[in-house]
Design a protein around this motif. Structure first.
Motif, PDB file in Angstrom:
ATOM      1  N   MET A  39       0.811  -1.213   0.000  1.00 29.56           N
ATOM      2  CA  MET A  39       0.000   0.000   0.000  1.00 29.56           C
ATOM      3  C   MET A  39       0.848   1.268   0.000  1.00 29.56           C
ATOM      4  O   MET A  39       0.505   2.250  -0.676  1.00 29.56           O
ATOM      5  CB  MET A  39      -0.931   0.023   1.216  1.00 29.56           C
ATOM      6  CG  MET A  39      -1.990  -1.059   1.218  1.00 29.56           C
ATOM      7  SD  MET A  39      -2.949  -1.091   2.760  1.00 29.56           S
ATOM      8  CE  MET A  39      -3.876   0.451   2.620  1.00 29.56           C
ATOM      9  N   PHE A  40       1.969   1.253   0.752  1.00 31.16           N
ATOM     10  CA  PHE A  40       2.667   2.501   1.042  1.00 31.16           C
ATOM     11  C   PHE A  40       4.137   2.564   0.648  1.00 31.16           C
ATOM     12  O   PHE A  40       4.627   3.646   0.314  1.00 31.16           O
ATOM     13  CB  PHE A  40       2.559   2.803   2.547  1.00 31.16           C
ATOM     14  CG  PHE A  40       1.149   2.893   3.048  1.00 31.16           C
ATOM     15  CD1 PHE A  40       0.261   3.834   2.543  1.00 31.16           C
ATOM     16  CD2 PHE A  40       0.693   2.022   4.037  1.00 31.16           C
ATOM     17  CE1 PHE A  40      -1.041   3.919   3.010  1.00 31.16           C
ATOM     18  CE2 PHE A  40      -0.613   2.112   4.513  1.00 31.16           C
ATOM     19  CZ  PHE A  40      -1.481   3.050   3.995  1.00 31.16           C
ATOM     20  N   SER A  41       4.864   1.474   0.723  1.00 30.11           N
ATOM     21  CA  SER A  41       6.307   1.528   0.572  1.00 30.11           C
ATOM     22  C   SER A  41       6.719   2.067  -0.797  1.00 30.11           C
ATOM     23  O   SER A  41       6.316   1.537  -1.848  1.00 30.11           O
ATOM     24  CB  SER A  41       6.904   0.135   0.777  1.00 30.11           C
ATOM     25  OG  SER A  41       8.309   0.188   0.687  1.00 30.11           O
TER      26      SER A  41
ATOM     27  N   VAL B 123       1.457   9.057  -1.747  1.00 29.08           N
ATOM     28  CA  VAL B 123       0.192   8.693  -1.116  1.00 29.08           C
ATOM     29  C   VAL B 123      -0.601   9.931  -0.727  1.00 29.08           C
ATOM     30  O   VAL B 123      -0.038  10.913  -0.228  1.00 29.08           O
ATOM     31  CB  VAL B 123       0.437   7.829   0.152  1.00 29.08           C
ATOM     32  CG1 VAL B 123      -0.880   7.381   0.771  1.00 29.08           C
ATOM     33  CG2 VAL B 123       1.315   6.632  -0.178  1.00 29.08           C
ATOM     34  N   LEU B 124      -1.915   9.871  -0.932  1.00 32.63           N
ATOM     35  CA  LEU B 124      -2.840  10.898  -0.451  1.00 32.63           C
ATOM     36  C   LEU B 124      -3.805  10.261   0.528  1.00 32.63           C
ATOM     37  O   LEU B 124      -4.432   9.243   0.230  1.00 32.63           O
ATOM     38  CB  LEU B 124      -3.626  11.511  -1.613  1.00 32.63           C
ATOM     39  CG  LEU B 124      -4.654  12.590  -1.242  1.00 32.63           C
ATOM     40  CD1 LEU B 124      -3.951  13.831  -0.698  1.00 32.63           C
ATOM     41  CD2 LEU B 124      -5.533  12.958  -2.440  1.00 32.63           C
ATOM     42  N   ASP B 125      -3.932  10.890   1.711  1.00 31.27           N
ATOM     43  CA  ASP B 125      -4.881  10.443   2.735  1.00 31.27           C
ATOM     44  C   ASP B 125      -6.015  11.465   2.788  1.00 31.27           C
ATOM     45  O   ASP B 125      -5.828  12.597   3.241  1.00 31.27           O
ATOM     46  CB  ASP B 125      -4.178  10.327   4.084  1.00 31.27           C
ATOM     47  CG  ASP B 125      -5.094   9.816   5.184  1.00 31.27           C
ATOM     48  OD1 ASP B 125      -6.188   9.321   4.871  1.00 31.27           O
ATOM     49  OD2 ASP B 125      -4.706   9.915   6.371  1.00 31.27           O
ATOM     50  N   ILE B 126      -7.201  11.073   2.338  1.00 28.54           N
ATOM     51  CA  ILE B 126      -8.356  11.974   2.276  1.00 28.54           C
ATOM     52  C   ILE B 126      -9.156  11.890   3.569  1.00 28.54           C
ATOM     53  O   ILE B 126      -9.475  10.799   4.045  1.00 28.54           O
ATOM     54  CB  ILE B 126      -9.245  11.621   1.070  1.00 28.54           C
ATOM     55  CG1 ILE B 126      -8.530  11.979  -0.231  1.00 28.54           C
ATOM     56  CG2 ILE B 126     -10.594  12.341   1.137  1.00 28.54           C
ATOM     57  CD1 ILE B 126      -9.293  11.590  -1.485  1.00 28.54           C
ATOM     58  N   GLY B 127      -9.513  13.057   4.110  1.00 27.96           N
ATOM     59  CA  GLY B 127     -10.233  13.093   5.380  1.00 27.96           C
ATOM     60  C   GLY B 127      -9.337  12.669   6.519  1.00 27.96           C
ATOM     61  O   GLY B 127      -9.737  11.870   7.376  1.00 27.96           O
ATOM     62  N   CYS B 128      -8.137  13.236   6.570  1.00 25.54           N
ATOM     63  CA  CYS B 128      -7.099  12.756   7.491  1.00 25.54           C
ATOM     64  C   CYS B 128      -7.316  13.179   8.930  1.00 25.54           C
ATOM     65  O   CYS B 128      -6.654  12.671   9.834  1.00 25.54           O
ATOM     66  CB  CYS B 128      -5.739  13.248   7.025  1.00 25.54           C
ATOM     67  SG  CYS B 128      -5.562  15.056   7.028  1.00 25.54           S
ATOM     68  N   GLY B 129      -8.241  14.130   9.184  1.00 26.78           N
ATOM     69  CA  GLY B 129      -8.421  14.612  10.543  1.00 26.78           C
ATOM     70  C   GLY B 129      -7.134  15.218  11.070  1.00 26.78           C
ATOM     71  O   GLY B 129      -6.423  15.935  10.357  1.00 26.78           O
ATOM     72  N   GLY B 130      -6.799  14.901  12.314  1.00 28.00           N
ATOM     73  CA  GLY B 130      -5.602  15.453  12.930  1.00 28.00           C
ATOM     74  C   GLY B 130      -4.296  14.902  12.399  1.00 28.00           C
ATOM     75  O   GLY B 130      -3.229  15.368  12.788  1.00 28.00           O
ATOM     76  N   GLY B 131      -4.347  13.892  11.527  1.00 32.39           N
ATOM     77  CA  GLY B 131      -3.152  13.396  10.863  1.00 32.39           C
ATOM     78  C   GLY B 131      -2.444  12.239  11.528  1.00 32.39           C
ATOM     79  O   GLY B 131      -1.409  11.776  11.047  1.00 32.39           O
ATOM     80  N   GLY B 132      -3.000  11.726  12.615  1.00 36.18           N
ATOM     81  CA  GLY B 132      -2.340  10.628  13.312  1.00 36.18           C
ATOM     82  C   GLY B 132      -2.233   9.367  12.480  1.00 36.18           C
ATOM     83  O   GLY B 132      -1.178   8.727  12.428  1.00 36.18           O
TER      84      GLY B 132
ATOM     85  N   THR C  60      -1.175   5.768  -4.465  1.00 35.33           N
ATOM     86  CA  THR C  60      -2.147   5.260  -3.490  1.00 35.33           C
ATOM     87  C   THR C  60      -2.975   6.420  -2.953  1.00 35.33           C
ATOM     88  O   THR C  60      -2.429   7.472  -2.624  1.00 35.33           O
ATOM     89  CB  THR C  60      -1.425   4.583  -2.312  1.00 35.33           C
ATOM     90  OG1 THR C  60      -0.780   3.389  -2.762  1.00 35.33           O
ATOM     91  CG2 THR C  60      -2.406   4.229  -1.192  1.00 35.33           C
ATOM     92  N   ILE C  61      -4.280   6.213  -2.883  1.00 30.40           N
ATOM     93  CA  ILE C  61      -5.175   7.133  -2.177  1.00 30.40           C
ATOM     94  C   ILE C  61      -5.948   6.309  -1.167  1.00 30.40           C
ATOM     95  O   ILE C  61      -6.471   5.241  -1.492  1.00 30.40           O
ATOM     96  CB  ILE C  61      -6.148   7.853  -3.128  1.00 30.40           C
ATOM     97  CG1 ILE C  61      -5.378   8.706  -4.139  1.00 30.40           C
ATOM     98  CG2 ILE C  61      -7.125   8.732  -2.329  1.00 30.40           C
ATOM     99  CD1 ILE C  61      -6.265   9.386  -5.175  1.00 30.40           C
ATOM    100  N   ILE C  62      -6.002   6.782   0.073  1.00 24.87           N
ATOM    101  CA  ILE C  62      -6.751   6.075   1.106  1.00 24.87           C
ATOM    102  C   ILE C  62      -7.819   6.992   1.671  1.00 24.87           C
ATOM    103  O   ILE C  62      -7.577   8.173   1.929  1.00 24.87           O
ATOM    104  CB  ILE C  62      -5.806   5.541   2.212  1.00 24.87           C
ATOM    105  CG1 ILE C  62      -6.586   4.675   3.211  1.00 24.87           C
ATOM    106  CG2 ILE C  62      -5.029   6.646   2.888  1.00 24.87           C
ATOM    107  CD1 ILE C  62      -5.705   3.812   4.090  1.00 24.87           C
ATOM    108  N   MET C  63      -9.018   6.447   1.801  1.00 26.55           N
ATOM    109  CA  MET C  63     -10.150   7.152   2.413  1.00 26.55           C
ATOM    110  C   MET C  63     -10.647   6.306   3.572  1.00 26.55           C
ATOM    111  O   MET C  63     -11.527   5.467   3.415  1.00 26.55           O
ATOM    112  CB  MET C  63     -11.279   7.370   1.396  1.00 26.55           C
ATOM    113  CG  MET C  63     -10.944   8.314   0.263  1.00 26.55           C
ATOM    114  SD  MET C  63     -12.345   8.576  -0.875  1.00 26.55           S
ATOM    115  CE  MET C  63     -13.534   9.376   0.220  1.00 26.55           C
TER     116      MET C  63
END
Length: 285
Positions: free
Chosen positions: A56-58, A62-71, A129-132
């Motif tokens: 997924m990541f290595s 990557v884009l994280d959609i709706g990441c909130g505080g980013g944790g 990769t895009i993760i929602m």
């Protein structure tokens, strides 16, 4: 306050609240962003039967959609992406996320920005990769958001989606103050709003919670604007308009012993804990 709201408040006293990051933060136990970081592994579990964390990541952009505080974004970054960006429509999350990335020593890989995922400024074919994660039930324009994902996803890239459907026991996203499961199926929207406001109004962050979750319609009536009421049925209908293939799908039941209910018409919406879907952008796009 209406009689219905009073009944809701009385009934709520009988139910313990689920663990919620807003309450952990208020109690000085853990910040919202740290809570997200610690929950990152649980998010990945939904996709592990299909892809490993490294797949997924290595080495990926990557884009994280709706990441909130980013944790969670920072947790994903521990698997060696080339570059990772978190985006959320709430302005203060970008600042919190960037500060957390510096704290974790990840600022050279991770950055955060404020924006609408349905209308980004990224060039075509930017991300591998895009993760929602827990975002599909929040976006205001889910169809346009998916279109935008496929525009900025590289050919052959993957879009990972998981979300709790609206009729999940806590699908109203009010469980920081209301512990009654399926409360949104039992009471009117206005009763929920009135009860929630009363429950949080004296908390240190009460006004922020109210502004975060509610808004007014053009006619002046109140609505829970934080969610879009994404049911399984609605998501499946949206999928019909997506030209790229869904190459992995799961509907995870609330409990294994209840999985038969999660497949039955009339019960499915209430007994599915998580909808999981992985898309791959057509290599020829």
């Amino acid at each position: 306050m209406s009689f219905s709201s009073q009944v809701l408040l009385g009934l709520n006293r009988l139910f313990p609240l689920p663990v919620h990051p807003f309450n952990l933060a208020n109690n000085g136990e853990m910040s919202y962003t740290e809570w997200q970081f610690q929950k990152g592994d649980q998010t990945i579990q939904f996709f592990l039967p299909f892809h490993s964390q490294e797949q997924m990541f290595s080495g990926k952009t990557v884009l994280d959609i709706g990441c909130g505080g980013g944790g969670k974004t920072c947790y994903y970054a521990t698997f060696g992406p080339k570059k990772m960006i978190g985006i959320d429509i709430v302005p203060h999350y970008a600042e919190e996320g960037n500060a957390f990335a510096r704290e974790k020593g990840l600022a050279d890989v991770v950055s955060f920005m404020t924006g609408d995922a349905a209308r980004t400024d990224f060039p075509d074919n930017t991300f591998d990769t895009i993760i929602m994660n827990d975002a599909m039930e929040h976006v205001g324009e889910p169809e346009k958001t998916l279109e935008e994902c496929f525009r900025i996803l590289k050919p052959g890239g993957h879009l990972y989606i998981n979300f709790p459907p609206y009729y999940h026991p806590y699908g109203a996203h009010l469980s920081d103050a209301i512990g009654i499961p399926w409360v949104h199926a039992l009471f009117s929207e206005q009763a929920l709003i009135d009860a929630y406001k009363k429950l949080v109004r004296d908390l240190p962050d009460g006004s922020d919670r109210i502004a975060f979750r509610f808004d007014k319609r053009p006619d002046g009536s109140e609505t829970i604007s934080y969610i879009n009421r994404m049911t399984i049925k609605r998501f499946r209908n949206i999928q019909k308009g997506v030209k790229h293939p869904a190459i992995y799908e799961r509907e995870i039941p609330l409990r294994n012993q209840l999985k038969f209910l999660a497949t039955m018409p009339g019960f499915r919406e209430f007994f599915v804990k998580m909808v999981v879907c992985v898309y791959q952008k057509s290599p020829s796009s």
